[in-house]
Scaffold this motif. Structure first.
Motif, PDB file in Angstrom:
ATOM      1  N   LEU A  24       3.270   5.071  -9.745  1.00  0.00           N
ATOM      2  CA  LEU A  24       2.329   6.180  -9.887  1.00  0.00           C
ATOM      3  C   LEU A  24       1.036   5.929  -9.110  1.00  0.00           C
ATOM      4  N   THR A  25       0.582   4.673  -9.111  1.00  0.00           N
ATOM      5  CA  THR A  25      -0.624   4.343  -8.342  1.00  0.00           C
ATOM      6  C   THR A  25      -0.381   4.516  -6.853  1.00  0.00           C
ATOM      7  N   ALA A  26       0.769   4.015  -6.380  1.00  0.00           N
ATOM      8  CA  ALA A  26       1.111   4.170  -4.967  1.00  0.00           C
ATOM      9  C   ALA A  26       1.312   5.641  -4.609  1.00  0.00           C
ATOM     10  N   LEU A  27       1.881   6.412  -5.545  1.00  0.00           N
ATOM     11  CA  LEU A  27       2.081   7.845  -5.313  1.00  0.00           C
ATOM     12  C   LEU A  27       0.747   8.557  -5.127  1.00  0.00           C
ATOM     13  N   ALA A  28      -0.217   8.266  -5.999  1.00  0.00           N
ATOM     14  CA  ALA A  28      -1.528   8.915  -5.900  1.00  0.00           C
ATOM     15  C   ALA A  28      -2.192   8.601  -4.558  1.00  0.00           C
ATOM     16  N   LEU A  29      -2.166   7.323  -4.174  1.00  0.00           N
ATOM     17  CA  LEU A  29      -2.752   6.932  -2.888  1.00  0.00           C
ATOM     18  C   LEU A  29      -1.984   7.563  -1.738  1.00  0.00           C
ATOM     19  N   GLY A  30      -0.656   7.546  -1.826  1.00  0.00           N
ATOM     20  CA  GLY A  30       0.159   8.086  -0.745  1.00  0.00           C
ATOM     21  C   GLY A  30      -0.011   9.577  -0.550  1.00  0.00           C
ATOM     22  N   LEU A  31      -0.175  10.326  -1.636  1.00  0.00           N
ATOM     23  CA  LEU A  31      -0.382  11.769  -1.512  1.00  0.00           C
ATOM     24  C   LEU A  31      -1.685  12.076  -0.782  1.00  0.00           C
ATOM     25  N   VAL A  32      -2.726  11.325  -1.113  1.00  0.00           N
ATOM     26  CA  VAL A  32      -4.011  11.529  -0.431  1.00  0.00           C
ATOM     27  C   VAL A  32      -3.886  11.202   1.052  1.00  0.00           C
ATOM     28  N   PRO A  89     -16.776 -16.391  -4.913  1.00  0.00           N
ATOM     29  CA  PRO A  89     -15.985 -16.943  -3.806  1.00  0.00           C
ATOM     30  C   PRO A  89     -14.483 -16.961  -4.052  1.00  0.00           C
ATOM     31  N   ASP A  90     -14.052 -16.800  -5.303  1.00  0.00           N
ATOM     32  CA  ASP A  90     -12.622 -16.813  -5.612  1.00  0.00           C
ATOM     33  C   ASP A  90     -12.012 -15.418  -5.625  1.00  0.00           C
ATOM     34  N   LEU A  91     -12.749 -14.425  -5.143  1.00  0.00           N
ATOM     35  CA  LEU A  91     -12.263 -13.049  -5.146  1.00  0.00           C
ATOM     36  C   LEU A  91     -11.036 -12.908  -4.242  1.00  0.00           C
ATOM     37  N   GLU A  92     -10.012 -12.263  -4.738  1.00  0.00           N
ATOM     38  CA  GLU A  92      -8.808 -12.034  -3.946  1.00  0.00           C
ATOM     39  C   GLU A  92      -8.117 -10.761  -4.404  1.00  0.00           C
ATOM     40  N   LEU A  93      -7.238 -10.271  -3.534  1.00  0.00           N
ATOM     41  CA  LEU A  93      -6.483  -9.060  -3.843  1.00  0.00           C
ATOM     42  C   LEU A  93      -5.230  -9.458  -4.611  1.00  0.00           C
ATOM     43  N   GLY A  94      -5.103  -8.967  -5.832  1.00  0.00           N
ATOM     44  CA  GLY A  94      -3.973  -9.329  -6.678  1.00  0.00           C
ATOM     45  C   GLY A  94      -2.682  -8.671  -6.226  1.00  0.00           C
ATOM     46  N   PRO A  95      -1.548  -9.128  -6.771  1.00  0.00           N
ATOM     47  CA  PRO A  95      -0.252  -8.551  -6.393  1.00  0.00           C
ATOM     48  C   PRO A  95      -0.156  -7.054  -6.671  1.00  0.00           C
ATOM     49  N   PHE A  96      -0.724  -6.595  -7.797  1.00  0.00           N
ATOM     50  CA  PHE A  96      -0.634  -5.170  -8.122  1.00  0.00           C
ATOM     51  C   PHE A  96      -1.411  -4.336  -7.106  1.00  0.00           C
ATOM     52  N   ALA A  97      -2.637  -4.765  -6.797  1.00  0.00           N
ATOM     53  CA  ALA A  97      -3.453  -4.014  -5.837  1.00  0.00           C
ATOM     54  C   ALA A  97      -2.822  -4.032  -4.457  1.00  0.00           C
ATOM     55  N   ALA A  98      -2.353  -5.203  -4.027  1.00  0.00           N
ATOM     56  CA  ALA A  98      -1.729  -5.308  -2.705  1.00  0.00           C
ATOM     57  C   ALA A  98      -0.465  -4.460  -2.640  1.00  0.00           C
ATOM     58  N   GLY A  99       0.358  -4.517  -3.683  1.00  0.00           N
ATOM     59  CA  GLY A  99       1.579  -3.720  -3.703  1.00  0.00           C
ATOM     60  C   GLY A  99       1.290  -2.234  -3.714  1.00  0.00           C
ATOM     61  N   SER A 100       0.288  -1.815  -4.483  1.00  0.00           N
ATOM     62  CA  SER A 100      -0.065  -0.397  -4.546  1.00  0.00           C
ATOM     63  C   SER A 100      -0.546   0.105  -3.187  1.00  0.00           C
ATOM     64  N   ILE A 101      -1.381  -0.692  -2.531  1.00  0.00           N
ATOM     65  CA  ILE A 101      -1.893  -0.293  -1.218  1.00  0.00           C
ATOM     66  C   ILE A 101      -0.765  -0.224  -0.200  1.00  0.00           C
TER      67      ILE A 101
END
Length: 231
Positions: A24-32, A89-101
């Protein structure tokens, strides 16, 4: 047939919920992204047309799995730099965010062509009628073009969403606990690959059936007031 899930039932249920959230997250981003890409490709401005063409061509030319890996591992340095600036300094893109993008980017590239075809299918006279009534271009787009485009594009978008649901399995390679990742963990512990991969297949099939039912009602609602030709 009743499967003995060896205590991994809750893990598989959690994986199914994660798959739904990811889709659903990927769908929302993809539609835009798809709508913006289609508007760019149908724009009278060459620069926007080039931008839309470049987006759809480049993204569709690379496998979805590679996009997941590129976004997940390729943003490490950038996220660390942003984190250092923010004091984290430990900020990173998690698996969910990376997968959604990644999945949203890929869905959007295909949705671009679906939306573009739907826009081109709308008779030009509708736009001319809007201009004759004194409507602005933005009002014509919002009140005349988008509602008709949505109805025409829905079947194609539904097919793309079915593919997206299954493509969520690709994100398991970066450690996200969706259906396939949960099934793989269960297999590694129980040594029962057929059982858990069959259960995973049944879960995907169930989600697909639910999505198909949802698409049926969406298409029915979008077609209200539209009289199809009897020929």
């Amino acid at each position: 047939m009743i499967f003995d899930l060896y205590g991994f039932g809750p893990a598989l249920a959690a994986g199914a919920l994660m798959t739904i959230k990811l889709a659903l997250t990927a769908l929302a981003l993809g539609l835009v992204l798809g709508l913006l890409g289609a508007l760019a490709k149908t724009s009278p401005y060459k620069s926007l047309q080039w931008l839309g063409d470049s987006y759809s061509t480049i993204v569709r030319g690379v496998p979805e799995l590679l996009w997941v890996l590129l976004i997940y591992f390729g943003t490490v340095n950038a996220m660390h730099a942003i984190g250092a600036w923010l004091g984290r300094p430990d900020l990173e893109l998690g698996p969910f965010a990376a997968g959604s993008i990644a999945l949203g980017l890929c869905f959007g590239s295909y949705a671009t062509e679906v939306f573009r075809g739907a826009i081109l299918a709308i008779p030009r006279g509708h736009r001319e009628a809007g201009l004759a009534l004194g409507l602005s271009k933005a009002r014509i787009l919002w009140s005349l073009i988008l509602p008709q485009m949505w109805r025409i594009a829905l079947p194609g978008l539904g097919n793309l969403f079915m593919i997206l649901m299954k493509d969520t399995a690709l994100v398991s390679v970066v450690g996200l606990g969706e259906i396939m990742r949960s099934a793989q963990i269960a297999v590694s512990v129980t040594k029962k690959p057929f059982t858990f991969f069959l259960v995973a297949a049944l879960i995907y099939l169930s989600l697909t059936i639910v999505a198909m039912i949802g698409m049926y009602f969406l298409e029915k609602r979008a077609a209200r007031g539209f009289v199809r030709s009897s020929r």
